[in-house]
Design a protein around this motif. Structure first.
Motif, short mmCIF file in Angstrom:
data_model
loop_
_atom_site.label_atom_id
_atom_site.label_comp_id
_atom_site.label_asym_id
_atom_site.label_seq_id
_atom_site.Cartn_x
_atom_site.Cartn_y
_atom_site.Cartn_z
N SER A 1 0.85 -1.19 0.00
CA SER A 1 0.00 0.00 0.00
C SER A 1 0.88 1.23 0.00
N GLN A 36 -6.18 1.66 -7.19
CA GLN A 36 -6.17 2.94 -6.49
C GLN A 36 -7.50 3.14 -5.80
N ASP A 37 -7.44 3.65 -4.57
CA ASP A 37 -8.64 4.12 -3.87
C ASP A 37 -8.49 5.63 -3.78
N THR A 38 -9.09 6.34 -4.73
CA THR A 38 -8.88 7.79 -4.80
C THR A 38 -9.46 8.50 -3.59
N LYS A 58 -9.31 7.57 -0.59
CA LYS A 58 -8.35 7.47 0.52
C LYS A 58 -6.94 7.83 0.09
#
Length: 122
Positions: A21, A72-74, A76
């Motif tokens: 991560s 991707q977790d935009t 976060k």
């Protein structure tokens, strides 16, 4: 200013999986390039998985295609690298990186994570 902090990884047996991560502090603009690099023995960081933030376009080095996935977790501001079917040649130090300007994924990348050693043993 953007800071990148990596986590995850570790030491696993060949064939197993790991997830890295990378949390970014600061503003990440849509369409800018983020990705994962690693440091092979000749000490020049090579890109292995790249993505354009918020767009979903990706690129993978041939050696990891089909085994690694960049996501991707935009919401976060977090980027992931899922690594499956790990091999001993994946035994490297991994870095996340971000390029704020230029609209492409060519070097130089201005922001780098601290690095994360992943060990794959037989």
């Amino acid at each position: 200013q953007v800071q990148l902090v990596e986590s995850g990884g570790g030491s696993v047996q060949s064939g197993w999986s790991l997830i890295l991560s990378c949390v970014a502090s600061g503003y990440i603009a849509n369409g800018t390039c983020m990705g994962w690099f690693r440091m092979p023995p000749w000490y020049e960081r090579e890109g292995i998985a790249l993505t354009y933030s918020g767009i979903g376009r990706t690129w993978y080095r041939d050696s990891v295609k089909g085994r690694f996935t960049i996501a991707q977790d935009t919401a976060k501001n977090t980027m992931f690298l899922q690594m499956r079917s790990l091999k001993q040649e994946d035994n490297e130090e991994y870095y996340c990186a971000y390029k704020a300007y230029g609209g492409d994924c060519n070097h130089p990348f201005g922001y780098w994570g601290q690095g994360n050693q992943d060990t794959v043993y037989s």
